[in-house]
Design a protein around this motif. Sequence first.
Motif, PDB file in Angstrom:
ATOM      1  N   PRO A 142       0.822  -1.309   0.113  1.00 36.98           N
ATOM      2  CA  PRO A 142       0.135  -0.071   0.036  1.00 36.98           C
ATOM      3  C   PRO A 142       0.879   1.055  -0.075  1.00 36.98           C
ATOM      4  O   PRO A 142       1.905   1.252   0.508  1.00 36.98           O
ATOM      5  CB  PRO A 142      -0.674  -0.348   1.241  1.00 36.98           C
ATOM      6  CG  PRO A 142       0.161  -1.052   2.193  1.00 36.98           C
ATOM      7  CD  PRO A 142       0.733  -1.933   1.409  1.00 36.98           C
ATOM      8  N   ASP A 143       0.259   2.382  -0.445  1.00 39.42           N
ATOM      9  CA  ASP A 143       0.856   3.635  -0.267  1.00 39.42           C
ATOM     10  C   ASP A 143       1.157   4.032   1.069  1.00 39.42           C
ATOM     11  O   ASP A 143       2.216   4.730   1.342  1.00 39.42           O
ATOM     12  CB  ASP A 143      -0.016   4.818  -1.142  1.00 39.42           C
ATOM     13  CG  ASP A 143      -0.135   4.522  -2.573  1.00 39.42           C
ATOM     14  OD1 ASP A 143       0.328   3.562  -3.002  1.00 39.42           O
ATOM     15  OD2 ASP A 143      -0.435   5.357  -3.400  1.00 39.42           O
ATOM     16  N   ILE A 144       0.238   4.041   2.005  1.00 38.89           N
ATOM     17  CA  ILE A 144       0.170   4.081   3.464  1.00 38.89           C
ATOM     18  C   ILE A 144      -0.585   3.204   3.824  1.00 38.89           C
ATOM     19  O   ILE A 144      -1.595   2.515   3.597  1.00 38.89           O
ATOM     20  CB  ILE A 144      -0.618   5.524   3.450  1.00 38.89           C
ATOM     21  CG1 ILE A 144      -0.403   6.211   4.673  1.00 38.89           C
ATOM     22  CG2 ILE A 144      -2.002   5.235   3.015  1.00 38.89           C
ATOM     23  CD1 ILE A 144      -0.757   7.684   4.891  1.00 38.89           C
ATOM     24  N   VAL A 145      -0.125   2.993   5.392  1.00 40.95           N
ATOM     25  CA  VAL A 145      -0.750   2.440   6.279  1.00 40.95           C
ATOM     26  C   VAL A 145      -1.327   2.972   7.503  1.00 40.95           C
ATOM     27  O   VAL A 145      -0.621   3.771   8.157  1.00 40.95           O
ATOM     28  CB  VAL A 145       0.096   1.099   6.902  1.00 40.95           C
ATOM     29  CG1 VAL A 145      -0.668   0.358   8.148  1.00 40.95           C
ATOM     30  CG2 VAL A 145       0.526   0.152   5.785  1.00 40.95           C
ATOM     31  N   PHE A 146      -2.702   2.787   7.921  1.00 36.32           N
ATOM     32  CA  PHE A 146      -3.278   3.590   8.774  1.00 36.32           C
ATOM     33  C   PHE A 146      -3.582   2.378   9.831  1.00 36.32           C
ATOM     34  O   PHE A 146      -4.077   1.501   9.681  1.00 36.32           O
ATOM     35  CB  PHE A 146      -4.538   3.987   8.633  1.00 36.32           C
ATOM     36  CG  PHE A 146      -4.494   5.427   7.791  1.00 36.32           C
ATOM     37  CD1 PHE A 146      -4.194   6.675   8.006  1.00 36.32           C
ATOM     38  CD2 PHE A 146      -4.751   5.164   6.312  1.00 36.32           C
ATOM     39  CE1 PHE A 146      -4.173   7.699   7.322  1.00 36.32           C
ATOM     40  CE2 PHE A 146      -4.496   6.133   5.486  1.00 36.32           C
ATOM     41  CZ  PHE A 146      -4.353   7.533   5.904  1.00 36.32           C
ATOM     42  N   ALA A 147      -3.222   2.814  11.248  1.00 35.61           N
ATOM     43  CA  ALA A 147      -3.114   1.582  12.429  1.00 35.61           C
ATOM     44  C   ALA A 147      -3.632   2.798  13.546  1.00 35.61           C
ATOM     45  O   ALA A 147      -3.239   3.595  13.990  1.00 35.61           O
ATOM     46  CB  ALA A 147      -1.523   1.534  12.836  1.00 35.61           C
ATOM     47  N   ASP A 148      -5.071   2.113  13.932  1.00 35.90           N
ATOM     48  CA  ASP A 148      -5.767   2.875  15.030  1.00 35.90           C
ATOM     49  C   ASP A 148      -5.570   1.999  16.254  1.00 35.90           C
ATOM     50  O   ASP A 148      -6.042   0.760  16.511  1.00 35.90           O
ATOM     51  CB  ASP A 148      -7.195   2.600  14.475  1.00 35.90           C
ATOM     52  CG  ASP A 148      -8.080   3.535  15.407  1.00 35.90           C
ATOM     53  OD1 ASP A 148      -7.696   4.003  16.287  1.00 35.90           O
ATOM     54  OD2 ASP A 148      -9.325   3.357  14.794  1.00 35.90           O
ATOM     55  N   GLU A 149      -4.802   2.550  17.035  1.00 40.31           N
ATOM     56  CA  GLU A 149      -4.525   2.313  18.533  1.00 40.31           C
ATOM     57  C   GLU A 149      -4.112   0.592  18.487  1.00 40.31           C
ATOM     58  O   GLU A 149      -4.595  -0.531  18.870  1.00 40.31           O
ATOM     59  CB  GLU A 149      -5.813   2.119  19.436  1.00 40.31           C
ATOM     60  CG  GLU A 149      -6.079   3.379  19.833  1.00 40.31           C
ATOM     61  CD  GLU A 149      -5.415   4.161  20.561  1.00 40.31           C
ATOM     62  OE1 GLU A 149      -4.340   3.864  21.284  1.00 40.31           O
ATOM     63  OE2 GLU A 149      -5.779   5.242  21.111  1.00 40.31           O
ATOM     64  N   PRO A 150      -2.969   0.113  17.526  1.00 36.88           N
ATOM     65  CA  PRO A 150      -2.535  -1.083  17.272  1.00 36.88           C
ATOM     66  C   PRO A 150      -2.016  -1.859  18.289  1.00 36.88           C
ATOM     67  O   PRO A 150      -1.976  -2.825  18.360  1.00 36.88           O
ATOM     68  CB  PRO A 150      -1.392  -0.841  15.959  1.00 36.88           C
ATOM     69  CG  PRO A 150      -0.915   0.438  16.469  1.00 36.88           C
ATOM     70  CD  PRO A 150      -2.019   1.159  16.792  1.00 36.88           C
ATOM     71  N   THR A 151      -1.618  -1.247  19.480  1.00 37.31           N
ATOM     72  CA  THR A 151      -1.115  -1.846  20.653  1.00 37.31           C
ATOM     73  C   THR A 151      -2.236  -1.431  21.913  1.00 37.31           C
ATOM     74  O   THR A 151      -1.890  -2.101  23.133  1.00 37.31           O
ATOM     75  CB  THR A 151       0.182  -1.263  21.046  1.00 37.31           C
ATOM     76  OG1 THR A 151      -0.015   0.374  21.436  1.00 37.31           O
ATOM     77  CG2 THR A 151       1.152  -1.407  19.966  1.00 37.31           C
ATOM     78  N   GLY A 152      -3.307  -1.087  21.470  1.00 35.95           N
ATOM     79  CA  GLY A 152      -4.310  -1.142  22.722  1.00 35.95           C
ATOM     80  C   GLY A 152      -4.636  -2.135  23.310  1.00 35.95           C
ATOM     81  O   GLY A 152      -5.130  -2.268  24.650  1.00 35.95           O
ATOM     82  N   ASN A 153      -4.631  -3.297  22.714  1.00 39.20           N
ATOM     83  CA  ASN A 153      -5.147  -4.865  23.601  1.00 39.20           C
ATOM     84  C   ASN A 153      -4.005  -5.535  23.834  1.00 39.20           C
ATOM     85  O   ASN A 153      -4.154  -6.836  24.258  1.00 39.20           O
ATOM     86  CB  ASN A 153      -6.007  -5.531  22.594  1.00 39.20           C
ATOM     87  CG  ASN A 153      -7.438  -4.879  22.328  1.00 39.20           C
ATOM     88  OD1 ASN A 153      -7.936  -4.348  23.267  1.00 39.20           O
ATOM     89  ND2 ASN A 153      -8.180  -5.272  21.316  1.00 39.20           N
ATOM     90  N   LEU A 154      -2.730  -4.930  23.785  1.00 34.46           N
ATOM     91  CA  LEU A 154      -1.413  -5.894  23.878  1.00 34.46           C
ATOM     92  C   LEU A 154      -0.730  -5.147  25.374  1.00 34.46           C
ATOM     93  O   LEU A 154      -0.942  -4.150  25.639  1.00 34.46           O
ATOM     94  CB  LEU A 154      -0.453  -5.395  22.852  1.00 34.46           C
ATOM     95  CG  LEU A 154      -1.014  -5.814  21.394  1.00 34.46           C
ATOM     96  CD1 LEU A 154       0.080  -5.649  20.415  1.00 34.46           C
ATOM     97  CD2 LEU A 154      -1.484  -7.250  21.415  1.00 34.46           C
ATOM     98  N   ASP A 155       0.002  -6.213  25.851  1.00 34.95           N
ATOM     99  CA  ASP A 155       0.802  -6.053  26.971  1.00 34.95           C
ATOM    100  C   ASP A 155       2.113  -5.144  26.461  1.00 34.95           C
ATOM    101  O   ASP A 155       2.422  -5.143  25.280  1.00 34.95           O
ATOM    102  CB  ASP A 155       1.037  -7.287  27.781  1.00 34.95           C
ATOM    103  CG  ASP A 155       1.945  -8.145  27.006  1.00 34.95           C
ATOM    104  OD1 ASP A 155       2.874  -7.873  26.267  1.00 34.95           O
ATOM    105  OD2 ASP A 155       1.763  -9.407  27.255  1.00 34.95           O
ATOM    106  N   SER A 156       2.975  -4.748  27.207  1.00 37.55           N
ATOM    107  CA  SER A 156       3.962  -4.007  26.908  1.00 37.55           C
ATOM    108  C   SER A 156       4.964  -4.578  25.932  1.00 37.55           C
ATOM    109  O   SER A 156       5.706  -4.003  25.106  1.00 37.55           O
ATOM    110  CB  SER A 156       4.726  -3.188  28.082  1.00 37.55           C
ATOM    111  OG  SER A 156       5.074  -4.254  28.897  1.00 37.55           O
ATOM    112  N   THR A 157       5.066  -5.854  26.414  1.00 33.44           N
ATOM    113  CA  THR A 157       6.293  -6.631  25.562  1.00 33.44           C
ATOM    114  C   THR A 157       5.634  -6.863  24.110  1.00 33.44           C
ATOM    115  O   THR A 157       6.498  -6.637  23.185  1.00 33.44           O
ATOM    116  CB  THR A 157       6.451  -8.071  26.154  1.00 33.44           C
ATOM    117  OG1 THR A 157       7.008  -7.672  27.461  1.00 33.44           O
ATOM    118  CG2 THR A 157       7.521  -8.840  25.349  1.00 33.44           C
TER     119      THR A 157
END
Length: 258
Positions: A174-189
């Motif tokens: 893709p020309d561009i990737v949009f990521a909406d809170e991609p780490t919101g459901n993840l632990d810090s690691t």
Amino acid sequence: MTLANATATTTGAKVSAARVEGLTKVYGSGETRVVALDDVSLDLYAGEFTAIMGKSGSGKSTLMHCAAGLDDATAGHVWLGDVDLTTLKEKHLTELRRDRIGFVFQAFNLVPTLTAEENIALPAAIAGRAPDQAWFDEVVDTVGLRDRLGHRPSELSGGQQQRVACARALVGRPDIVFADEPTGNLDSTSGAEVLGFLRRVVDTHGQTVVMVTHDPGAASWTDRVVFLADGHVVDELRDPTPERVLERMAALDSHVGA
């Protein structure tokens, strides 16, 4: 190899992969009328990792959805390279989103009955195309899940599932990737695994990534942080660190609250 698109437009010394001009988005009418974005103009530069930050209700997700062609503008223009999305009919807009924009969401959105490999290849399959095998292999190796391709989502950790989602977003170049809170459901690691992957595809492949986040730590992985408040772009920060992001957010909160 670079993913920067030749049709991106130049602004000064930088190239805009996407941009919005005078973007206004209004929901409802009368007493329920809400102005989510108010005459916003912003360039999203090619080959950069940009974070969009702001309090809940600031307009950050609305900005991403309009820039990605997922929501219509009430007024103004949205450009992807040299294409004005606001002029496209729905059929052509759907094709553009499929062929030129990648999406990563907080909830992963993987198909549970498909393997990781099948999930990554899904956009090409829907479009009736075979994926470019050399690029598919490069994305899989970059995401670091070569030994997990035969596993279904339920057999993967949250971080692994999100990296599959990232690979799926990238496999169509893709020309561009949009990521909406991609780490919101993840632990810090796990979150660091995903952010590290996004950082690598920007650095090694020239990918353009735009991420909505509320997390100063996540924002510190990016090249540039754009701050929104009350539907306006109010500030930006280059070469962010968690401390600098927190300081800027505190200053903005103090100014808005004054």
